[in-house]
Design an enzyme around this catalytic site. Sequence first.
Site, PDB file in Angstrom:
ATOM      1  N   SER A 142       0.873  -1.177   0.000  1.00  0.00           N
ATOM      2  CA  SER A 142       0.000   0.000   0.000  1.00  0.00           C
ATOM      3  C   SER A 142       0.910   1.227   0.000  1.00  0.00           C
ATOM      4  O   SER A 142       2.110   1.098   0.292  1.00  0.00           O
ATOM      5  CB  SER A 142      -0.844  -0.024   1.289  1.00  0.00           C
ATOM      6  N   TYR A 155      -1.570  -1.380  10.486  1.00  0.00           N
ATOM      7  CA  TYR A 155      -1.632  -1.530   9.022  1.00  0.00           C
ATOM      8  C   TYR A 155      -0.345  -1.012   8.371  1.00  0.00           C
ATOM      9  O   TYR A 155       0.259  -1.672   7.521  1.00  0.00           O
ATOM     10  CB  TYR A 155      -2.861  -0.764   8.501  1.00  0.00           C
TER      11      TYR A 155
HETATM   12  P1  NAD Z   1     -11.399  -6.182   0.593  1.00  0.00           P
HETATM   13  O1  NAD Z   1     -11.699  -6.102   2.020  1.00  0.00           O
HETATM   14  O2  NAD Z   1     -12.475  -5.979  -0.415  1.00  0.00           O
HETATM   15  O3  NAD Z   1     -10.667  -7.580   0.246  1.00  0.00           O
HETATM   16  C1  NAD Z   1      -9.834  -8.255   1.141  1.00  0.00           C
HETATM   17  C2  NAD Z   1     -10.212  -9.726   1.095  1.00  0.00           C
HETATM   18  O4  NAD Z   1      -9.288 -10.459   1.923  1.00  0.00           O
HETATM   19  C3  NAD Z   1     -11.612  -9.983   1.649  1.00  0.00           C
HETATM   20  O5  NAD Z   1     -12.400 -10.688   0.706  1.00  0.00           O
HETATM   21  C4  NAD Z   1     -11.374 -10.816   2.900  1.00  0.00           C
HETATM   22  O6  NAD Z   1     -12.390 -11.782   3.170  1.00  0.00           O
HETATM   23  C5  NAD Z   1     -10.034 -11.474   2.580  1.00  0.00           C
HETATM   24  N1  NAD Z   1      -9.333 -11.903   3.798  1.00  0.00           N
HETATM   25  C6  NAD Z   1      -9.143 -11.189   4.933  1.00  0.00           C
HETATM   26  N2  NAD Z   1      -8.512 -11.935   5.845  1.00  0.00           N
HETATM   27  C7  NAD Z   1      -8.275 -13.141   5.280  1.00  0.00           C
HETATM   28  C8  NAD Z   1      -7.667 -14.352   5.734  1.00  0.00           C
HETATM   29  N3  NAD Z   1      -7.163 -14.457   6.971  1.00  0.00           N
HETATM   30  N4  NAD Z   1      -7.608 -15.402   4.888  1.00  0.00           N
HETATM   31  C9  NAD Z   1      -8.144 -15.323   3.630  1.00  0.00           C
HETATM   32  N5  NAD Z   1      -8.744 -14.205   3.159  1.00  0.00           N
HETATM   33  C10 NAD Z   1      -8.806 -13.138   3.972  1.00  0.00           C
HETATM   34  O7  NAD Z   1     -10.249  -5.104   0.322  1.00  0.00           O
HETATM   35  P2  NAD Z   1      -9.360  -4.795  -0.976  1.00  0.00           P
HETATM   36  O8  NAD Z   1      -9.339  -3.336  -1.101  1.00  0.00           O
HETATM   37  O9  NAD Z   1      -9.744  -5.641  -2.124  1.00  0.00           O
HETATM   38  O10 NAD Z   1      -7.927  -5.240  -0.397  1.00  0.00           O
HETATM   39  C11 NAD Z   1      -7.049  -6.142  -1.061  1.00  0.00           C
HETATM   40  C12 NAD Z   1      -5.627  -5.809  -0.669  1.00  0.00           C
HETATM   41  O11 NAD Z   1      -5.297  -4.495  -1.136  1.00  0.00           O
HETATM   42  C13 NAD Z   1      -5.365  -5.789   0.851  1.00  0.00           C
HETATM   43  O12 NAD Z   1      -4.115  -6.391   1.109  1.00  0.00           O
HETATM   44  C14 NAD Z   1      -5.317  -4.301   1.164  1.00  0.00           C
HETATM   45  O13 NAD Z   1      -4.541  -4.032   2.308  1.00  0.00           O
HETATM   46  C15 NAD Z   1      -4.695  -3.755  -0.094  1.00  0.00           C
HETATM   47  N6  NAD Z   1      -4.900  -2.326  -0.328  1.00  0.00           N
HETATM   48  C16 NAD Z   1      -6.167  -1.834  -0.383  1.00  0.00           C
HETATM   49  C17 NAD Z   1      -6.339  -0.476  -0.581  1.00  0.00           C
HETATM   50  C18 NAD Z   1      -7.715   0.131  -0.594  1.00  0.00           C
HETATM   51  O14 NAD Z   1      -7.811   1.350  -0.462  1.00  0.00           O
HETATM   52  N7  NAD Z   1      -8.779  -0.622  -0.775  1.00  0.00           N
HETATM   53  C19 NAD Z   1      -5.226   0.379  -0.751  1.00  0.00           C
HETATM   54  C20 NAD Z   1      -3.952  -0.179  -0.701  1.00  0.00           C
HETATM   55  C21 NAD Z   1      -3.801  -1.537  -0.500  1.00  0.00           C
END
Ligand code: NAD
Length: 256
Positions: A142, A155
């Site tokens: 991120s 985080y």
């Molecule tokens: P999201 O919450 O839609 O997706 C995350 C998924 O991970 C969910 O479906 C959840 O059920 C799954 N998950 C959580 N814990 C788990 C576990 N222990 N085992 C298996 N699955 C698990 O969010 P997203 O935005 O799609 O996030 C995806 C990645 O992108 C994450 O690593 C997040 O930190 C990163 N990210 C997101 C953003 C943002 O703004 N959305 C920005 C930078 C980075």
Amino acid sequence: MAKLEGKAALITGGAGGIGVATAETFLKEGASVSLVDLDQAALDEAQKSLQQYGKVITIKANVTDEEDVKRYVKETVDTLGSIDIFFNNAGIEGKVKPIVDQTLEDFNKVLNINVSGMFLGLKHVLPIMSKQESGSVINTSSVAGLMGTPGVAPYVTSKHAVIGLTKNAALEAASYNVRVNSIHPSPVNTRMMRSLEKGFNPEDAEQAKEDQEKQIPLGRYGESQDIANLVLFLASDDSSFISGSQYRIDGGMAAS
Ligand code: NAD
């Protein structure tokens, strides 16, 4: 010519916003896809919407449980034949509180999923790629892996750790022709930002969104498809000489 013809891709956090958009992009480029997630209902929904584009399997698993990790790797190889692309992407945001109010339990929970879960994925997928002598791994960090953000220390800590893990994996896997990179998105329009907006401003989450957007020169959040496009590049042979790198995707934030 499709960029991923005949390749097998494994995506953790595969039922989330970024995971599903990336799965659709991979499928449209000719890959078969294995989605791993904790959330069975979201996996079912993802499978329903994605199967029109190609072969998709779903595996309910917890990325922090080593037996689950071994199982998701085995089921993927047994069903899809290989793992050519590993999008190591599952993550949680944790609670929004200053460090002095965070509990050790909440801190460890975020580190466990975002770092140990990623480590376990590497530990069990890299041997498959080593045997093939090919593969591309993309670890999701991120912009929070590159700078601090008050209120989300667990985080931020976890996403900084992803860089170290990525660099080490890149050095270790280069000898068997496997590339490992990390991506660093600014806020993306998914469930995770809705949760963080509430944490940043419990009275007015919409205001929190506007405040976040003001910090992004292009004036908007990223969309999951923006991230999927970068992941596709790193997964494909178009990036064949790129490994150990940190890819920002942040609407211009790096420039200020
Ligand atoms: P999201 O919450 O839609 O997706 C995350 C998924 O991970 C969910 O479906 C959840 O059920 C799954 N998950 C959580 N814990 C788990 C576990 N222990 N085992 C298996 N699955 C698990 O969010 P997203 O935005 O799609 O996030 C995806 C990645 O992108 C994450 O690593 C997040 O930190 C990163 N990210 C997101 C953003 C943002 O703004 N959305 C920005 C930078 C980075």
